[in-house]
Scaffold this motif. Structure first.
Motif, PDB file in Angstrom:
ATOM      1  N   GLU A  50      -7.456  -1.021  -5.123  1.00  0.00           N
ATOM      2  CA  GLU A  50      -6.068  -1.065  -4.636  1.00  0.00           C
ATOM      3  C   GLU A  50      -5.771  -2.473  -4.130  1.00  0.00           C
ATOM      4  O   GLU A  50      -6.444  -2.974  -3.229  1.00  0.00           O
ATOM      5  CB  GLU A  50      -5.860  -0.049  -3.515  1.00  0.00           C
ATOM      6  CG  GLU A  50      -5.943   1.397  -3.999  1.00  0.00           C
ATOM      7  CD  GLU A  50      -5.807   2.397  -2.867  1.00  0.00           C
ATOM      8  OE1 GLU A  50      -5.146   3.432  -3.075  1.00  0.00           O
ATOM      9  OE2 GLU A  50      -6.380   2.155  -1.775  1.00  0.00           O
ATOM     10  N   THR A  51      -4.774  -3.104  -4.717  1.00  0.00           N
ATOM     11  CA  THR A  51      -4.397  -4.462  -4.343  1.00  0.00           C
ATOM     12  C   THR A  51      -2.898  -4.522  -4.093  1.00  0.00           C
ATOM     13  O   THR A  51      -2.169  -3.547  -4.333  1.00  0.00           O
ATOM     14  CB  THR A  51      -4.753  -5.468  -5.455  1.00  0.00           C
ATOM     15  OG1 THR A  51      -3.856  -5.268  -6.572  1.00  0.00           O
ATOM     16  CG2 THR A  51      -6.208  -5.315  -5.907  1.00  0.00           C
ATOM     17  N   THR A  52      -2.438  -5.680  -3.656  1.00  0.00           N
ATOM     18  CA  THR A  52      -1.001  -5.866  -3.473  1.00  0.00           C
ATOM     19  C   THR A  52      -0.255  -5.583  -4.774  1.00  0.00           C
ATOM     20  O   THR A  52       0.787  -4.928  -4.783  1.00  0.00           O
ATOM     21  CB  THR A  52      -0.714  -7.294  -2.985  1.00  0.00           C
ATOM     22  OG1 THR A  52      -1.280  -7.461  -1.675  1.00  0.00           O
ATOM     23  CG2 THR A  52       0.774  -7.582  -2.913  1.00  0.00           C
ATOM     24  N   ALA A  53      -0.801  -6.041  -5.898  1.00  0.00           N
ATOM     25  CA  ALA A  53      -0.138  -5.833  -7.190  1.00  0.00           C
ATOM     26  C   ALA A  53      -0.121  -4.367  -7.604  1.00  0.00           C
ATOM     27  O   ALA A  53       0.910  -3.865  -8.073  1.00  0.00           O
ATOM     28  CB  ALA A  53      -0.821  -6.671  -8.273  1.00  0.00           C
ATOM     29  N   THR A  54      -1.235  -3.653  -7.434  1.00  0.00           N
ATOM     30  CA  THR A  54      -1.253  -2.246  -7.874  1.00  0.00           C
ATOM     31  C   THR A  54      -0.307  -1.407  -7.036  1.00  0.00           C
ATOM     32  O   THR A  54       0.369  -0.508  -7.559  1.00  0.00           O
ATOM     33  CB  THR A  54      -2.673  -1.654  -7.827  1.00  0.00           C
ATOM     34  OG1 THR A  54      -3.141  -1.582  -6.474  1.00  0.00           O
ATOM     35  CG2 THR A  54      -3.647  -2.486  -8.647  1.00  0.00           C
TER      36      THR A  54
END
Length: 326
Positions: A50-54
């Motif tokens: 889980e990242t800022t983009a996802t």
């Protein structure tokens, strides 16, 4: 006249939900201490993958569905974040690729907790200038990755998440008091870099070569927030030709329940007109306003025709407010 009309909202949260009690097992704090001082009870923390983009992509997909649009309909992506996936390229371009959009303008805006308001102003200006027709405006953060988990005064305050809105160029009537005057009516932004040392990250590519950790002098930030937020909300309403009596809902940056209460009192707003999600999400920086907005739209509080004021203040300091007829 052409206005940027909000046609869809969406949000996304990491799977892991962390209570104050769970945090108290890791740092020297208690549920009572956190709730009394901040109103926070839970926050979501990004996990592996889980990242800022996802998170941003999930929020965008929800917003596109609400607007009955496909990714290919979008010609502008503005993403507000202080926690990008990489130093470069812009996380907005990762979102573009993950959504399957072959070509559109895509870039990041960095104004910390006020970033979403800055992004709204940029997208609104480009739409009104004819440079874009349909925009995704996003606030997305993984603040848990820049926290000092040994500093109990800051690590309990923040969480991760993303929120997004779709703005579309639409014909709108000039008279802002007319229910047909939909869209962004006015936005007012400010910045004052003299207060850098009150809320900042102690690292960066050109200084330390590291990401750094968040540092904050909470008492001073609180004092500035109450004064600045009340003032900029008044300014934005005046620009729109409206008063606080015209406001149906305020969707504030979700930093601290006491700041929300104090700001509402300064403006003479009933507490019931203020959307509050800080108890469930904590401070998600640039994501907090669109997260709270999506929550209030989906639970039916914010309805078509309502006058909604968005506001935020963050490190820098930066602060701003936007008046929208939903």
């Amino acid at each position: 006249m052409i206005r940027a009309v909000l046609t869809g909202t969406g949000s996304a949260l990491p799977a892991r939900r962390v209570s104050n009690a769970e945090l108290a097992e890791q740092v020297d704090t208690t549920d009572e201490w956190i709730v009394e001082r901040t109103g926070i009870r839970f926050r979501h923390i990004a996990g592996e993958g889980e990242t800022t983009a996802t998170l941003a992509v999930d929020a965008c997909r929800a917003a596109l569905t609400a607007a009955s649009l496909a990714p290919a309909d979008i010609d502008l992506i503005v993403l507000a974040t202080a926690t990008p996936d990489q130093t470069f390229p812009a996380t907005a371009t990762k979102v573009q690729a993950m959504l399957g959009i072959d070509d559109c303008v895509a870039f990041d805006v960095a104004a910390v907790c006020s970033g979403f308001l800055y992004a709204v102003q940029v997208a609104d200006s480009m739409i009104r200038a004819g440079a874009a027709e349909r925009a995704l405006v996003i606030g997305a953060e993984t603040f848990s990755r820049i926290l000092d988990w040994e500093d109990r005064t800051t690590c309990v305050l923040f969480g991760d998440g993303a929120g997004a809105i779709v703005l579309e160029a639409r014909e709108s009537v000039d008279d802002v008091t007319d229910p047909g005057a939909r869209g962004i009516l006015a936005t007012k932004l400010h910045a004052d870099g003299r207060h850098n040392d009150l809320l900042y990250v102690d690292g960066g590519p050109s200084t330390t070569g590291t990401v750094g950790k968040l540092r904050m002098k909470g008492r001073e930030v609180f004092r500035h927030a109450v004064v600045n937020l009340a003032a900029v909300m008044g300014e934005s309403l005046a620009l729109a030709g409206l008063t606080s009596d015209d406001v149906d809902w305020v969707v504030p940056h979700q930093a601290n329940a006491r700041i929300l209460d104090a700001t509402a009192r300064k403006l003479g707003l009933a507490p019931g007109k203020v959307v509050v999600t800080v108890d469930q999400h904590a401070n998600t920086s640039a994501a907090s306003v669109p997260l709270a907005l999506d929550t209030a739209v989906r639970d039916g509080r914010i309805k078509p025709g309502h006058i909604v004021v968005l506001e935020a203040m963050g490190g820098g300091f930066t602060w701003g407010a936007s008046v929208i007829r939903f």
